[in-house]
Design an enzyme around this catalytic site. Sequence first.
Site, PDB file in Angstrom:
ATOM      1  N   GLU A 268       0.580  -1.237  -0.055  1.00  0.00           N
ATOM      2  CA  GLU A 268       0.016  -0.153   0.057  1.00  0.00           C
ATOM      3  C   GLU A 268       0.944   1.152   0.083  1.00  0.00           C
ATOM      4  OE1 GLU A 268      -4.121  -1.717   1.947  1.00  0.00           O
ATOM      5  OE2 GLU A 268      -2.594  -0.732   3.240  1.00  0.00           O
ATOM      6  N   ASP A 341      -8.667  -8.894   3.636  1.00  0.00           N
ATOM      7  CA  ASP A 341      -8.503  -7.964   4.525  1.00  0.00           C
ATOM      8  C   ASP A 341      -9.553  -7.994   5.713  1.00  0.00           C
ATOM      9  OD1 ASP A 341      -7.473  -6.017   5.940  1.00  0.00           O
ATOM     10  OD2 ASP A 341      -7.954  -4.440   4.520  1.00  0.00           O
ATOM     11  N   GLU A 369     -12.889  -2.941  12.302  1.00  0.00           N
ATOM     12  CA  GLU A 369     -12.790  -1.815  11.090  1.00  0.00           C
ATOM     13  C   GLU A 369     -14.176  -2.210  10.187  1.00  0.00           C
ATOM     14  OE1 GLU A 369      -9.597  -1.253   7.317  1.00  0.00           O
ATOM     15  OE2 GLU A 369      -9.149  -2.367   9.193  1.00  0.00           O
TER      16      GLU A 369
END
Length: 677
Positions: A268, A341, A369
Site C-alpha cells: 500500500e 483484509d 474496522e
Amino acid sequence: MKQSIIIFYIFLLSAGLYAEDGSRLWLRAESGHNATVTANKQSPTVDIAKQELKSQWKGAPIQLIIVNSKELRNRGKDAYRITGNKLTGVSVLASTEQGLLYGAYHLLRLQETGNDAGILNIEESPGYDIRILNHWDNLDGTVERGYAGRSIWKWDELPNRISPRYVEYARANASIGINGTVLNNVNATPRVLSKEMLEKVKIVADILRPYHIKVYLSINFSSPASLGGLSTSDPLNSDVRQWWKDKADEIYRLIPDFGGFLVKANSEGLPGPQDFGRTHVDGANMLADALKPHNGMVMWRAFVYNPDGEDRAKQAYKEFMPLDGMFRDNVIIQIKNGPIDFQPREPFSPLFGAMKKTAVMPELQITQEYLGFSNHLVFLASLWKEFLESDTYCNGEGSTVAETTDGTLFPHPLTAMAGVANIGDEANWCGHHFAQANWYAFGRLAWNHSLSVDEIADEWIRMTFSGNPGFLNPVKEMMMDSHEAAVNYMMPLGLHHIFAWNHHYGPEPWCDIPGARPDWLPKYYHQADSVGLGFDRSETGSNAVSQYYPPLRDELNDIRSCPEKYLLWFHHVPWNYLMKDGRSLWDDLCYKYDTGVKQVRNFQRIWDQSEKYIDAERFKEVQSRLKIQSRDAVWWKDACLLYFQTFSNRPIPYDIERPIYELDDLKNIKLDLEHHN
C-alpha cells in the site's frame, strides 16, 4: 518507588474506587480480603501476583512456589500448576515468575466465575509463545481504525507525566496471558526510532516489564535514509546493514528485553526491499541479523498486493511461497486470517499450511474496522474459532490452521498470534462495552485455542456483568449469535469488500471513484451483472482454489459442494441458481439480509429485558448502541438489496420487510468520519 506505585494502582482498581464507566473491564473482584499469601521468591512480578491474591482471594492460604520441575520447564516458561483446595490451602507452582503471575490470575478467574470449588488440579501452558497486540497508534495520538478515542500512549506527555492507564493496561493484558505489544502503527514513521522517541518507549517498557509484557516497534523500511541520513536503504548495502545493527544495539542498551520489529513493507505504498530490486527475504533477514545477538525477532507482514491484474486473493501466496524456507529462524511471517483484509467472513489464507519451512503467525483484527466500529455488538470469538479450526489438509485431514501455527505440525523456534488492538483512551477502553469481550477473547484464544466460544463468553459475562442465569444465558446467546447476524445483514453468502470508501463504515456496493485502483472498489469483488453475483475463483475463473490442498480445493471449486457461506467468494452464481434450501440465489440473499435485521432486533429485546440485572450506566450505553446497530442493519439490507436488484430484476420476496429507503437517497449518503487516517 516504581513498584510501590504499581501496587497502589492495583489497590485502587481492585477496590472499585471508580464510577461504573466500564473502566474496570473484567477485573472486578472484590478487594480487602487480606488473604494469606506466601512466596519462596521476591521480585516485582511475584510481588504483583502476591498483591492480586492477597486483596482478592476469599479462600484458604496460598503458596506461590518457584520450582525446579523438569515437567513444567518442558511445557514452556509460562506454564504453571495449581493444586489444593480452597478450604484448606492452594499452591501455585511454576518454573518462572511469569508462570506464577499467570497462575495467580487463573486462580482469581476460577473464583470470579464460580469454578473454584473442590479439589484443584490444574496444569496449563499457552498454545502460542508470543501473544501480542498490534496497536495501529500514530505518534500524534490518532489511531488508525481506532474507535475508542485517541491513543493511550501519550508520547507528548512523556517523560514528565506517566499515565496511570499504563499499569491498568498491563494488568488487563497479563490477566489474559498477553505478553507483547507493538506500540505504534504498521504504517510507521521513521521518527519512532529517533533517540527522543526511544527514551520514551523505554519508560513504557519499564512499566510493562513486571507484568512480563515486552514492547515491540513497527519500523519504516526507509529509516536508514530518512532518519539516518544515508543515501539508500538497500538491505544489501553494507552501510545500511551497519545502521540497523547500530540501531538495534542502541535500542537494547535502553530496553534489554525489547521484543523486536513488526514490518509492513512494499504494501500500500510503503517502502520496502523491492524498491531496490531485493526480496522480502533480503529485507527480513537483514533486520533479523541485527536483532539476533539480542534475541530479538522480526514479524514480517504478508499483507502485500499490487495492482497488476491478478486476483488480489492470490497475491500474498504467490509472493511468499517461493521464499519458503529462506528466512532466518528469528523471522516469523505475519498473515491476516483471510486472503483479502479482515472481512466479516473470509476463507482462511492459503498460506496457512502451505508455508511449512517458515514460521507463520495469524494476524486477527480485534478492532471492528469492517464490522460496525464501536457501534455494533459483534463477538469475534466465533469468527476466530471458525478460522483456527478450518482444515487446511496440508498434512491430510485434521490439519487445522491452529495446528499449522502453534508448533504442532511444523516445529519452529517461534510461535505467535497477533491481534490488532481496539483500545483507546475512552473510559471504557474499547468504545462499546461489549467490544471489551473481543480483547478478552483474543487473549484467551492465544493462550488456549481449544476453548469454546461458549466458555469464553461465559467467563467474560460473569466477570464483567453478572452470573445471574436470567442475565447470563440470554446475553451469552446474543453474543454467540452476533457474528453470524453481522454477516447476514452486511455481506452474506461470501460477499466481501462492499463497504463505503475509505472509512469502511456502512454499505456502498456501487462505489466508483475515478482513478482509484480496481481492487480497492466493491465492483471488483461482487462482480454483479444481469447473469448473477460473485467473484469466480474456480479453475475457470482466477483459479484461486488451486492454492488450497485437496480435497478442500475440489470442494471449493465445485459450485455444488462449495459451502454456501463462501459461495459468492469462489463463484459467480446465477440469480436463479437453486440453493440448498430450494430458494433461488436472489431470494436466499434477500432472506439472509432480512434475517440479520431480525436478529439485531432480537438482541435489543434481550438487552432491554436485562435491565434489572446490571447498573444503569452500562445498560443505557449498550441500549443506545443497539439502536444504532438496528438502524444500520436496515441501512445495509436496503442498500445492498436495492442495488443488486438493479441487476437481478427480480422482486424482493413479499414476506420479508419492505425497504424503507430509496436507492438514490442511499447513494447520496456521504459520512465524514474522523476515525480513518
